[in-house]
Design a protein around this motif. Structure first.
Motif, short mmCIF file in Angstrom:
data_model
loop_
_atom_site.label_atom_id
_atom_site.label_comp_id
_atom_site.label_asym_id
_atom_site.label_seq_id
_atom_site.Cartn_x
_atom_site.Cartn_y
_atom_site.Cartn_z
N THR A 96 13.78 -13.63 9.82
CA THR A 96 13.46 -14.57 10.89
C THR A 96 12.84 -15.83 10.33
N ASP A 97 12.58 -16.77 11.20
CA ASP A 97 11.92 -18.02 10.81
C ASP A 97 10.41 -17.77 10.83
N PRO A 98 9.72 -17.85 9.69
CA PRO A 98 8.27 -17.58 9.66
C PRO A 98 7.47 -18.45 10.61
N GLU A 99 7.97 -19.65 10.92
CA GLU A 99 7.25 -20.53 11.84
C GLU A 99 7.36 -20.06 13.28
N MET A 149 -1.65 -14.65 6.09
CA MET A 149 -1.50 -14.96 4.67
C MET A 149 -0.70 -13.90 3.93
N MET A 150 -0.88 -12.64 4.32
CA MET A 150 -0.23 -11.55 3.59
C MET A 150 1.21 -11.31 4.03
N THR A 151 1.57 -11.79 5.21
CA THR A 151 2.94 -11.58 5.71
C THR A 151 3.77 -12.85 5.72
N LYS A 154 3.76 -17.93 10.09
CA LYS A 154 3.26 -19.30 10.20
C LYS A 154 3.22 -19.81 11.64
N GLY A 155 3.47 -18.94 12.60
CA GLY A 155 3.50 -19.37 13.99
C GLY A 155 2.12 -19.35 14.63
N GLY A 181 8.25 -18.98 25.23
CA GLY A 181 9.11 -19.54 24.20
C GLY A 181 8.41 -20.16 23.02
N ASP A 182 7.12 -19.90 22.83
CA ASP A 182 6.38 -20.51 21.72
C ASP A 182 6.48 -19.70 20.43
N ALA A 183 7.03 -18.51 20.49
CA ALA A 183 7.25 -17.69 19.29
C ALA A 183 8.35 -16.69 19.60
#
Length: 412
Positions: A96-99, A149-151, A154-155, A181-183
């Protein structure tokens, strides 16, 4: 259009087990995780028992050096998150997208053990010997920070601190973040580690805990006439939530769908609950879910085993559900896990997901003589096989903070 939100991963760290199968088996066996405290001298304490985790090695889940820079509650949160992501078969950098992956893990009290240790150093050795990691180890948001930080998530990243409602607020808020829809993914729940000299002394001073020290496994007895207070637990309960679209796209296994979230404030008393506030919270959750009271099959109760609290919650359920309250199955798994304070809602949401999966309702153990003022069906002492479609989880905290989530079996 609002996103549908499903549960795809579960992780626990409790006195009943560190993996889902062991944890579930112990719940179905009606096993208590309560025992005498061994981590410090409790000889002068009125309460000398707790649901302690005695076989936890943080190095099994994280780098040893990093673990030394985390309070015990953060270690629990990181470990349970690793387990939940593994259960979800989700690699953030790969799948997936980390953000678009967020973290929302709360703690009712935070790094109490770190505070206690560093305060002792301050008094005995002076300010220059206090650790530079004291503050970042202690603050309650560091569970969410370290998991991020460990995974590589970034969202959205946040923390709830609402006493014993913390874990449920964290899950409910995460549900809303994905719904709007924010994550696409949220790692959420609660963590707590307060079985320490200060933590125990504080709750003993409140006269809130059981003093049944000669029978630890029978001390937590919600809705029973012999209840005399809660039993403190420690650990973490973490869920992986995803938008339905995201989960289906990657072929994820789905435990259930979160459909409702309610929150309210008592505006009444610092520590005594008001049944009206809890009833409004449950009603708001049902309204948010678009369901009727009759649609709910099971409630995982807050059920702390306090004389006042259990009666208040029983009254609240009857206010919110009317006559259907007597047709519901209601149980308090705190009778087995102890009360994990800010982590309780996380662990109990995991239990709700497993209840939907297995079609079995965990019992309220030690319910030998039911309080006449607590007159609902509390699934006494043995689990029950049932066709469960809709479950509710309640959490009520000091300060009058109330939180309820509703989960249902997933259907296309």
């Amino acid at each position: 259009m609002a996103q549908r939100v499903v549960v795809t991963g579960l992780g626990v760290m409790t006195s009943l087990g560190h993996d889902l199968q062991t944890f579930w088996n112990h719940l179905m066996e009606g096993k208590s995780g309560v025992s005498l405290i061994e981590s410090f001298d409790v000889s002068e304490y009125p309460t000398r028992i707790a649901a302690s985790i005695k076989d936890f090695s943080p190095e099994d889940y994280m780098d040893k050096r990093e673990a030394r820079r985390m309070d015990r509650f953060v270690q629990f949160a990181v470990a349970a998150s690793q387990l939940a992501l593994k259960d979800a078969n989700l690699d953030i950098s790969r799948d997936t997208d980390p953000e678009r992956v967020g973290v929302f893990v709360g703690s009712g009290i935070g790094g109490l053990i770190t505070w206690e240790e560093q305060h002792k150093i301050l008094l005995e050795k002076g300010p220059k010997r206090v650790s530079p990691f004291f503050i970042p180890m202690m603050i309650a948001n560091m569970a969410s920070g370290q998991i991020s930080m460990m995974t590589g998530a970034k969202g959205p990243n946040s923390t709830a601190v609402t006493a014993c409602a913390t874990g449920t607020h964290s899950i409910g808020d995460s549900y809303k973040i994905i719904q709007r829809g924010d994550a696409d993914v949220m790692i959420c729940g609660g963590a707590e580690a307060t079985i320490s000299s200060t933590g125990m002394a504080g709750f003993c001073a409140l006269r809130a805990m059981s003093t049944r020290n000669d029978e630890p496994e029978k001390a937590s007895r919600p809705f029973d006439t012999g209840r005399d207070g809660f039993v403190m637990g420690e650990g973490s309960g973490i869920l992986v939530l995803e938008s339905l679209e995201h989960a289906q796209k990657r072929g994820a296994t789905i435990y259930g769908e979160i459909i409702g979230y309610g929150m309210s404030g008592d505006a009444y008393h610092m520590t005594d609950p008001d049944p009206d506030g809890a009833a409004r919270c449950m009603t708001k959750a049902m309204k948010d879910a678009g369901i009727q009271a009759e649609d709910v099959d099971y409630i995982n109760a807050h059920g702390t085993s306090t004389p006042v609290g259990d009666i208040s919650e029983t009254t609240a359920v009857k206010k919110a559900f009317g006559q259907h309250a007597y047709k519901l199955a209601v149980s308090s798994t705190k009778s087995m896990t102890g009360h994990l304070l800010g982590a309780a809602g996380g662990v109990e949401a995991v239990i709700c997901g497993l209840t939907l999966k297995h079609g079995r309702i965990p019992p309220t153990i030690n319910l030998d003589n039911q309080d006449p003022e607590c007159d609902l069906d509390y699934v006494p002492n043995v689990p029950r096989t049932a066709d469960v479609h809709v479950v509710m989880s309640n959490s009520f905290g000091f300060g009058g903070h109330n939180a309820t989530i509703i989960m249902k079996k997933f259907t296309e």
